[in-house]
Motif scaffolding. Sequence first.
Motif, short mmCIF file in Angstrom:
data_model
loop_
_atom_site.label_atom_id
_atom_site.label_comp_id
_atom_site.label_asym_id
_atom_site.label_seq_id
_atom_site.Cartn_x
_atom_site.Cartn_y
_atom_site.Cartn_z
N THR A 5 19.47 49.39 51.54
CA THR A 5 19.33 48.64 52.72
C THR A 5 18.38 49.39 53.73
O THR A 5 18.16 50.68 53.45
CB THR A 5 20.77 48.56 53.56
N SER A 30 15.57 37.39 56.50
CA SER A 30 15.70 38.61 55.44
C SER A 30 14.59 38.90 54.44
O SER A 30 13.88 39.87 54.41
CB SER A 30 17.02 38.65 54.80
N GLU A 34 11.58 41.43 54.52
CA GLU A 34 11.42 42.13 53.41
C GLU A 34 9.64 41.99 52.71
O GLU A 34 9.20 43.12 52.40
CB GLU A 34 12.20 41.85 52.01
#
Length: 88
Positions: A5, A30, A34
């Motif tokens: 993480t 998310s 990323e």
Amino acid sequence: MKSATIPPLRVTPELRQAAESVLQDGESLSSFVEKSLVKQVEFRKNQAAFIARGLAARESAKESGKYVSKEDSLEALDAILDKYRGTK
């Protein structure tokens, strides 16, 4: 390979809203973060390699005493552009 993480990221509400406003269909915040992180890592690696090549070229020129003038460099770049543009 185990996944890891990234530390939580605190942002202003305005930045979060701006990020959410550009998400594509089916894309999560998310996955957007990323992808952004992957691209930034790649950019910085490429930037470091570019700088290393430039410094190596500088040292090589210092050692050999052979330099290329700005005008010759720009002329060569213009020739490459003309070739791909089909203008010459």
